[in-house]
Design a protein around this motif. Structure first.
Motif, PDB file in Angstrom:
ATOM      1  N   ARG A 115       0.832  -1.211   0.000  1.00 23.53           N
ATOM      2  CA  ARG A 115       0.000   0.000   0.000  1.00 23.53           C
ATOM      3  C   ARG A 115       0.865   1.260   0.000  1.00 23.53           C
ATOM      4  N   VAL A 116       1.966   1.242   0.739  1.00 21.85           N
ATOM      5  CA  VAL A 116       2.867   2.396   0.772  1.00 21.85           C
ATOM      6  C   VAL A 116       3.518   2.608  -0.595  1.00 21.85           C
ATOM      7  N   ALA A 117       3.881   1.533  -1.276  1.00 27.63           N
ATOM      8  CA  ALA A 117       4.424   1.658  -2.634  1.00 27.63           C
ATOM      9  C   ALA A 117       3.414   2.333  -3.555  1.00 27.63           C
ATOM     10  N   ALA A 118       2.133   1.962  -3.427  1.00 34.41           N
ATOM     11  CA  ALA A 118       1.092   2.581  -4.249  1.00 34.41           C
ATOM     12  C   ALA A 118       0.915   4.058  -3.904  1.00 34.41           C
ATOM     13  N   ALA A 119       1.062   4.404  -2.626  1.00 30.25           N
ATOM     14  CA  ALA A 119       0.937   5.805  -2.213  1.00 30.25           C
ATOM     15  C   ALA A 119       2.051   6.657  -2.813  1.00 30.25           C
ATOM     16  N   PHE A 120       3.283   6.152  -2.786  1.00 29.91           N
ATOM     17  CA  PHE A 120       4.383   6.887  -3.421  1.00 29.91           C
ATOM     18  C   PHE A 120       4.118   7.072  -4.917  1.00 29.91           C
ATOM     19  N   ALA A 121       3.595   6.037  -5.558  1.00 32.52           N
ATOM     20  CA  ALA A 121       3.299   6.138  -6.986  1.00 32.52           C
ATOM     21  C   ALA A 121       2.250   7.214  -7.252  1.00 32.52           C
ATOM     22  N   ALA A 122       1.286   7.358  -6.341  1.00 29.16           N
ATOM     23  CA  ALA A 122       0.254   8.383  -6.504  1.00 29.16           C
ATOM     24  C   ALA A 122       0.853   9.782  -6.478  1.00 29.16           C
ATOM     25  N   VAL A 123       1.850   9.996  -5.612  1.00 29.21           N
ATOM     26  CA  VAL A 123       2.522  11.302  -5.587  1.00 29.21           C
ATOM     27  C   VAL A 123       3.300  11.515  -6.879  1.00 29.21           C
ATOM     28  N   GLN A 124       3.992  10.488  -7.321  1.00 30.60           N
ATOM     29  CA  GLN A 124       4.821  10.627  -8.520  1.00 30.60           C
ATOM     30  C   GLN A 124       3.981  10.950  -9.749  1.00 30.60           C
ATOM     31  N   ASP A 125       2.709  10.563  -9.741  1.00 30.97           N
ATOM     32  CA  ASP A 125       1.819  10.888 -10.858  1.00 30.97           C
ATOM     33  C   ASP A 125       1.567  12.394 -10.965  1.00 30.97           C
TER      34      ASP A 125
END
Length: 307
Positions: free
Chosen positions: A25-35
């Motif tokens: 879930r934390v990996a997905a959260a970082f990806a959301a910021v990078q978007d």
């Protein structure tokens, strides 16, 4: 542990399951910021100050975020009371201010009211939430709305929604430093997985009638959130302190019925934690230290990998 019970589930089952989801879930959260990294970097770069708005676990996340913005974005940052900002009528001109509203549900009445007051007073708004379709998310442009991606959380104590909110906030604070953001996104989920599978990190405070959590710097937010978790799972009062504040008199309140749990993330935090556990032990308390230091004078030292 306290959870919402469903059928024959055992106490703590949902909470343990959700804790185990955290690395992914934390990996997905970082990806959301990078978007959204470019527009986020732009709004933070132009900020005169950053105000963090949160309640409960989101307030603990705001304490962490204020430290992150001061450290990485080099901008003054503060966690403020949403109620005071929303209803005091003293917000004044917030031109040049970026407010970051943090809410798992996106439906907290006072945070929504505070966010609206920020916009009314000329400030910029960033929303960090687990609910993309919420009222709060609707107040900010899509490129300034970052979603936790924690998924549905069943257990009463927030676990994965808390750590995913930290990832989002750290990502926003480092949006202007792409290399640092990439390093965090690549490394932190793996470190979390190592911790979750390490049985040596467990500790037991069941014999204590009173609990105190403390941390300094980034770890202050961990102390705050740890106290919330104990209050929610044990259903009794638990206090949190900045470690240096705990040493400034409040340490005299501990006794043999107290467990003192200190968290440290750097050399200063470890130095203060050592003082706290020594002083608490002298007064009869049991002590636990958590951090990456090789050793500690605490009765139990939980060593975490350095990040």
């Amino acid at each position: 542990m306290s959870t919402i019970q469903h059928g024959s589930t055992s106490p703590g089952q949902w909470m343990r399951s959700e804790i185990a989801e955290q690395p992914a879930r934390v990996a997905a959260a970082f990806a959301a910021v990078q978007d959204h990294v470019l527009p986020l970097a732009s709004v933070v770069r132009d900020a005169h100050q950053v105000l963090l708005l949160g309640r409960g676990s989101s307030r603990s996340a705001s304490t962490y975020a204020a430290e992150a913005f001061r450290s990485f974005a080099c901008v003054p940052a503060y966690s403020v009371s949403p109620a005071q900002l929303a209803w005091s009528g003293t917000a004044g001109d917030l031109g040049g201010t970026v407010a970051i509203a943090v809410s798992q549900s996106g439906e907290s009445t006072e945070i929504i009211a505070a966010a609206r007051q920020v916009l009314k007073s000329g400030g910029n708004l960033i929303v960090v939430t687990n609910s993309a379709d919420s009222t709060l998310a609707g107040l900010a442009p899509a490129e300034r709305t970052v979603v936790f991606h924690a998924g549905r959380e069943v257990a009463v104590p927030a676990t994965k929604s808390f750590t995913t909110s930290l990832a989002c906030l750290l990502g926003i604070a480092t949006a202007g430093q792409p290399a640092a953001l990439r390093e965090a996104a690549a490394g932190i989920p793996d470190l979390m997985q190592r911790v979750l599978t390490d049985e040596a990190i467990r500790f037991d405070v069941a014999g204590a009638r009173n609990l105190i959590c403390a941390g300094e710097g980034y770890a202050e937010s961990v102390g705050e959130e740890g106290a919330i978790k104990f209050r929610e799972t044990l259903c009794r009062p638990v206090t949190s302190f900045e470690t240096s504040e705990f040493l400034h008199g409040s340490i005299n309140s501990v006794d043999a019925d107290t467990a003192v749990i200190v968290v440290a993330t750097n050399a200063l935090g470890s130095h203060l934690s050592d003082q706290a556990v020594v002083g608490a032990a002298e007064r009869g308390a049991s002590t636990v230290s958590i951090g990456s230091a090789e050793s500690s004078p605490a009765g139990r030292h939980v060593r975490l990998p350095a990040a």
